[in-house]
Enzyme design. Structure first.
Site, PDB file in Angstrom:
ATOM      1  N   ASP A 273       0.878  -1.167   0.000  1.00 16.73           N
ATOM      2  CA  ASP A 273       0.000   0.000   0.000  1.00 16.73           C
ATOM      3  C   ASP A 273       0.919   1.223   0.000  1.00 16.73           C
ATOM      4  OD1 ASP A 273      -2.099   1.774   0.056  1.00 16.73           O
ATOM      5  OD2 ASP A 273      -3.229   0.700   1.592  1.00 16.73           O
TER       6      ASP A 273
HETATM    7  C1  BGC Z   1      -5.139   3.160  -0.130  1.00 14.83           C
HETATM    8  C2  BGC Z   1      -5.117   2.185  -1.291  1.00 14.83           C
HETATM    9  C3  BGC Z   1      -4.903   2.914  -2.590  1.00 14.83           C
HETATM   10  C4  BGC Z   1      -3.605   3.698  -2.491  1.00 14.83           C
HETATM   11  C5  BGC Z   1      -3.232   4.449  -3.749  1.00 14.83           C
HETATM   12  C6  BGC Z   1      -3.938   4.089  -0.159  1.00 14.83           C
HETATM   13  O1  BGC Z   1      -4.115   5.129   0.736  1.00 14.83           O
HETATM   14  O2  BGC Z   1      -5.170   2.461   1.083  1.00 14.83           O
HETATM   15  O3  BGC Z   1      -6.329   1.468  -1.312  1.00 14.83           O
HETATM   16  O4  BGC Z   1      -4.862   2.015  -3.656  1.00 14.83           O
HETATM   17  O5  BGC Z   1      -3.725   4.638  -1.437  1.00 14.83           O
HETATM   18  O6  BGC Z   1      -4.083   5.518  -3.964  1.00 14.83           O
END
Ligand code: BGC
Length: 743
Positions: A273
Site C-alpha cells: 500500500d
Molecule cells: C489506499 C489504497 C490505494 C492507495 C493508492 C492508499 O491510501 O489504502 O487502497 O490504492 O492509497 O491511492
C-alpha cells in the site's frame, strides 16, 4: 475451487432468469469463474533479461518511480508497470510526482457501484460483469494493474472503508471476489486484491498491531483472499498498512511467504500500500516485490531504492534475492501481454454506453427495500399531482471523494435528475434541500475526527431549510426524502465515531413525516446507521448505495416499480453500536494493538449466537412480491468428505409482481468439539420467478465447505456428524430446515 459449484449453479439460474447482463458477462458467468495461471512460457527469456540488467536497473523495478508506476528499463524493452485506483472506477490521471490531478479531457471513466452496492446484489454474475467492465476501462487507459477489488471483512459498522469493502461474511465475500477478479484479469489487467490482510479499521491504520487467533484468521479474514489467489489466480496482492502479530504486513513473512506463497501457491507480485513499507531487507525478504508510495522526499530514498542498492553492496542482501522479485514482475508483465510477442492484448473501452448500462444493471439489483408496511412502494403516480423531493442526497454526487476510491465521471445521474426524467410531466416536483453537509478539511484526521466544519453544530438543522422542506411536503401529495451520508462522512483514513445519522437528518425526517404522512424515506449511504427512530416513525424505507453513474436511474426505477427490488443487506444493521461484536467485546478501536476478542463471531454470527436482535439482519431485503419456499431436500442423507451436497427447493412467487429472491443457506452444527457460530452462510442462489410460477432452486455445498480450521493440526477438518441447513431469505428469516450426516 471450493465455491465453484455454487457459482456455477447461481450462474446457471441467472442465465435462465434472463437478468440484465450483456452477452459477454453471461458467457463468462457460465465458466464458473476459473482464473488463468500466469504464463511460464517466457521463463527462459526472463532469465536472459535479468542476466543483462544492472543492479540499479533491477532495483528500479522494485519501487515507485512516479505515483503510480515503477521504473522500466528502456534499453531492454521493459515497460513501467502502470497502476491505477480503484474499486469504484478508474481514477483520473495524476501528476507523475504528486497527487495533483492533471485535469485532462481524456480520463473520464464510468463510476461503478461501491462495494456495498455490488455485494447487496448477492449475484456473482454481477461481480463478474463489474470486473469485466472495469477491466476494460483499465485497458482503455493503458493500465497493467487495477488497485482493486477491496474486500476486507466489515468487522465494525464504523469502519471508514465499509462503503468500499463488501461484506461481513467470508462466504459472500469470496463468492463475489472470485468472479470480479476473473473479469478484470480476462482483460489482460492484473487485479491487485487488497488490503492483505486484517485491514479492518482506519484508526491508527499505519501502525496498529492486529492480533487474532489462528482459527479466526483462517475462517473469517482470509477466505476471500485465499479464493482470489487459488481460484481466480489473482496476479497481485496489496500489502496492507497495519501490522499483524507484531510485524507490518509488508514485512510479514508468515503472511507473505508462508501462507500466500507456500500454502496458496501465489505466483504474482506483492505491491505495498502507498507508504506501507518500513524496512529494506526485512520487507524484501518477507515477500514485498514492489514498494509504492508518495514522492517524499524522493523515490530514490524509498526502502527498496538506494538503501537496497547499498544493502547489496554491503553484502547484507543477496543479488539473487533481488532477481527473484524482478522475475516475478517480468512474469506478470508477460502474462498481461505488456511484454512479449502477443499482438492481441485487450484494447478496452471506457466511458461507454455499454459500461453505463452494466453499471445500471448492477445498481438495479442492489437497492434494498427495508420496509413497505403501507404498500406505498412501488409509487402509484395515477392521480398524483405533486411530489416533494427533499434532502441533500436527491442532488448530491458521490463519484469523487475518499482518496483512492474517487472517480472522475461524465455521468452521474442523481435521484432528482432521474425522477424528473421518469415522472409524468403533469406531476410537479417540489424540491427542498432540508440540511447542509459541510466538513472540516481533512488534515491529520484520526478516529473520531470526522465532523462537520462547525463541530458543535453537526446535528443542528437550519430552521429556514427545515421550514422549506416541511412546506414542500405539506403542499405535495407524496414526499420522498433522500437522506443518508456522503463520501466525506464515510471515507478512507477515518472511522466514524458513532452510528448517528449526521447533519440533523433524524429531526428533519420526523418533521417531514409529520407534515405529510405519505412519506418515503430513501437512504443513500454505504454503512450501517442508527435507524431506530426512522423505523419507528415510518412505514416506507428504501436503501441505496454510492451506486455508480446510473445510481439515480436504478433507484427511480425501483421507486416507480419498473424494477422490483432484489438487494439484500451484506451486513447487519444493529440497533445499537454496543450490540456489534467488536464493540460488545470492547475491542475497537484499540490502541497500539487491537485484539479481535469476538473471534469467529463476526457480524450476524455474533448476533445470532448471542441472541441479540438486530434492527435489520444480514441478508435482509424485501420485494414487491412475496415468495414461498417449499420441498427443501438434499440429494442424499449421508455424505463423505469429498462429496458435494445438493440442496433443492421450489421457490414460488405468490405475489403480484415478477421478482428475484436470494435463497440463503446457513449451516448449524449442534454438537461440536469446537465453538460454532449459530449459523454460517454456505450457499445462496438468486433466482427470478414470474408471478404465479415456481422455479427449482439448486444450491451445491461441497462437504469441504463445512470444515473448521483446526489449530492443533493446522488444517481444515470436517467433523463427522449431523449438520442442519437452514434455508431462508435472511439470516433471521428461516423458512425450511434439512439435515444431513457427514461420515
Ligand atoms: C489506499 C489504497 C490505494 C492507495 C493508492 C492508499 O491510501 O489504502 O487502497 O490504492 O492509497 O491511492
Amino acid at each position: 475451487m471450493k465455491n465453484k459449484a455454487l457459482c456455477l449453479s447461481a450462474a446457471m439460474i441467472l442465465l435462465m432468469a434472463s437478468c440484465k447482463v450483456n452477452d459477454k458477462a453471461q458467457a463468462s458467468a457460465s465458466k464458473a469463474y476459473e482464473g488463468k495461471e500466469m504464463t511460464d512460457e517466457y521463463d527462459g527469456k526472463i532469465n536472459e533479461l535479468v542476466s543483462k540488467m544492472t543492479l540499479e536497473e533491477k532495483v528500479g523495478m522494485l519501487h515507485g518511480y512516479s505515483m503510480f508506476t515503477n521504473k522500466g528499463v528502456e534499453r531492454l524493452g521493459i515497460p513501467e508497470v502502470h497502476m491505477a485506483d480503484g474499486p469504484l472506477g478508474i481514477r483520473e490521471e495524476l501528476e507523475r510526482m504528486s497527487w495533483a490531478p492533471l485535469h485532462l479531457e481524456t480520463d473520464y471513466a464510468t463510476y461503478f457501484p461501491a462495494g456495498g452496492g455490488l455485494s447487496a446484489t448477492w449475484n456473482p454474475a454481477m461481480a463478474n460483469l463489474f470486473g469485466t467492465s472495469i477491466g476494460e476501462e483499465a485497458r482503455a487507459r493503458e493500465k497493467d494493474v487495477l488497485l482493486a477489488p477491496a474486500f476486507n471483512i466489515i468487522r465494525t459498522p464504523l469502519g471508514g472503508r465499509t462503503f468500499e469493502y463488501m461484506t461481513e461474511d467470508p462466504f459472500l465475500n469470496k463468492s463475489l471476489v472470485v468472479p470480479y477478479v476473473v473479469g478484470v484479469q480476462d482483460q489482460n489487467v492484473a487485479a491487485c486484491i487488497k488490503h492483505y490482510a486484517a485491514n479492518n479499521q482506519e484508526t491508527n491504520r499505519g501502525s496498529v498491531d492486529v492480533n487474532m487467533d489462528e482459527r479466526t484468521l483462517r475462517e473469517v479474514y482470509l477466505p476471500a483472499f485465499e479464493a482470489a489467489v487459488k481460484d481466480a489466480k489473482a496476479y497481485s496482492v496489496m500489502g496492507a498498512y497495519n501490522k499483524f502479530r507484531g510485524d507490518y504486513l509488508c514485512e510479514n513473512k508468515y503472511m507473505l511467504q508462508d501462507i500466500l506463497r507456500d500454502e496458496w501457491g501465489f505466483k504474482g507480485i506483492v505491491i505495498s500500500d502507498w507508504d506501507a513499507v518500513h524496512s529494506t531487507k526485512k520487507a524484501l525478504e518477507a515477500g514485498t516485490d514492489l514498494e509504492m508510495g508518495t514522492n517524499a522526499p524522493s523515490f530514490d530514498e524509498f526502502w527498496l531504492a538506494n538503501p537496497l542498492i547499498k544493502a547489496v553492496k554491503e553484502g547484507k542482501v543477496a543479488e539473487a534475492e533481488i532477481d527473484k522479485h524482478v522475475k516475478r514482475t517480468l512474469k506478470m508483465l508477460y502474462t498481461l501481454k505488456a511484454m512479449g510477442d502477443a499482438t492481441d492484448r485487450v484494447k478496452g473501452s471506457i466511458n461507454t454506453e455499454a459500461h453505463f448500462k452494466n453499471a445500471y444493471a448492477i445498481a438495479s439489483e442492489s437497492v434494498v427495500l427495508l420496509k413497505n408496511s403501507a404498500n406505498m412502494l412501488p409509487l402509484q403516480t395515477e392521480g398524483v399531482k405533486s411530489i416533494a423531493v427533499i434532502g441533500a442526497n436527491a442532488t448530491a454526487k458521490h463519484a469523487q471523494g475518499g482518496f483512492g476510491a474517487g472517480v472522475k465521471t461524465k455521468r452521474e445521474v442523481t435521484p432528482l435528475d432521474a425522477l424528473k426524467a421518469k415522472l409524468p410531466q403533469s406531476i410537479t416536483i417540489n424540491y427542498a434541500k432540508g440540511y447542509e453537509t459541510k466538513f472540516k478539511p481533512k488534515a491529520n484526521i484520526k478516529y473520531g475526527d470526522v465532523t462537520v466544519e462547525r463541530a458543535e453544530t453537526i446535528n443542528e438543522l437550519d430552521p429556514k431549510m427545515v421550514a422549506e422542506a416541511v412546506a414542500a411536503a405539506k403542499k405535495s401529495d407524496v414526499a420522498i426524502l433522500f437522506v443518508g451520508a456522503n463520501r466525506d462522512y464515510e471515507t478512507e483514513a477515518s472511522d466514524r465515531v458513532d452510528l448517528k445519522l449526521p447533519f440533523g437528518q433524524e429531526a428533519l425526517i420526523s418533521a417531514v413525516k409529520a407534515a405529510n404522512p405519505k412519506t418515503i424515506v430513501v437512504f443513500v449511504a454505504g454503512s450501517p446507521y442508527d435507524l431506530n427512530q426512522v423505523e419507528k416513525e415510518n412505514q416506507t424505507i428504501l436503501w441505496s448505495w454510492y451506486n455508480g453513474s446510473e445510481g439515480g436511474n436504478a433507484l427511480a426505477d425501483v421507486i416507480l416499480g419498473k424494477v422490483n427490488p432484489s438487494g439484500k443487506l451484506p451486513w447487519t444493521m444493529p440497533k445499537r453500536i454496543e450490540d456489534s461484536p467488536a464493540h460488545a467485546t470492547n475491542s475497537f478501536p484499540g490502541g497500539a494493538t487491537e485484539e479481535y476478542k469476538e473471534g469467529i463471531l463476526v457480524g450476524y454470527r455474533w448476533f445470532d449466537t448471542k441472541n441479540i436482535a438486530p434492527l435489520y439482519p444480514f441478508g435482509y431485503g424485501l420485494s414487491y412480491t412475496t415468495f414461498e419456499l417449499a420441498n427443501a431436500k438434499t440429494d442424499k442423507e449421508s455424505y463423505t468428505k469429498d462429496e458435494t451436497i445438493t440442496v433443492t427447493l421450489d421457490l414460488k412467487n405468490t405475489g403480484k409482481a415478477d421478482g428475484k429472491e436470494v435463497v440463503q443457506l446457513y449451516v448449524s452444527k449442534a454438537e461440536s468439539k469446537v465453538q460454532r457460530s449459530a449459523k454460517e452462510l454456505k450457499g445462496f442462489a438468486k433466482t427470478a420467478v414470474k408471478v404465479g410460477n415456481s422455479e427449482k432452486v439448486s444450491i451445491e455445498v461441497p462437504v469441504k465447505e463445512l470444515a473448521y480450521y483446526d489449530i492443533a493440526t493446522k488444517s481444515w477438518v470436517v467433523e463427522p456428524g449431523t449438520y442442519t441447513f437452514k434455508l431462508g431469505t435472511s439470516s433471521r428469516d428461516i423458512k425450511a430446515e434439512v439435515s444431513v450426516t457427514v461420515e
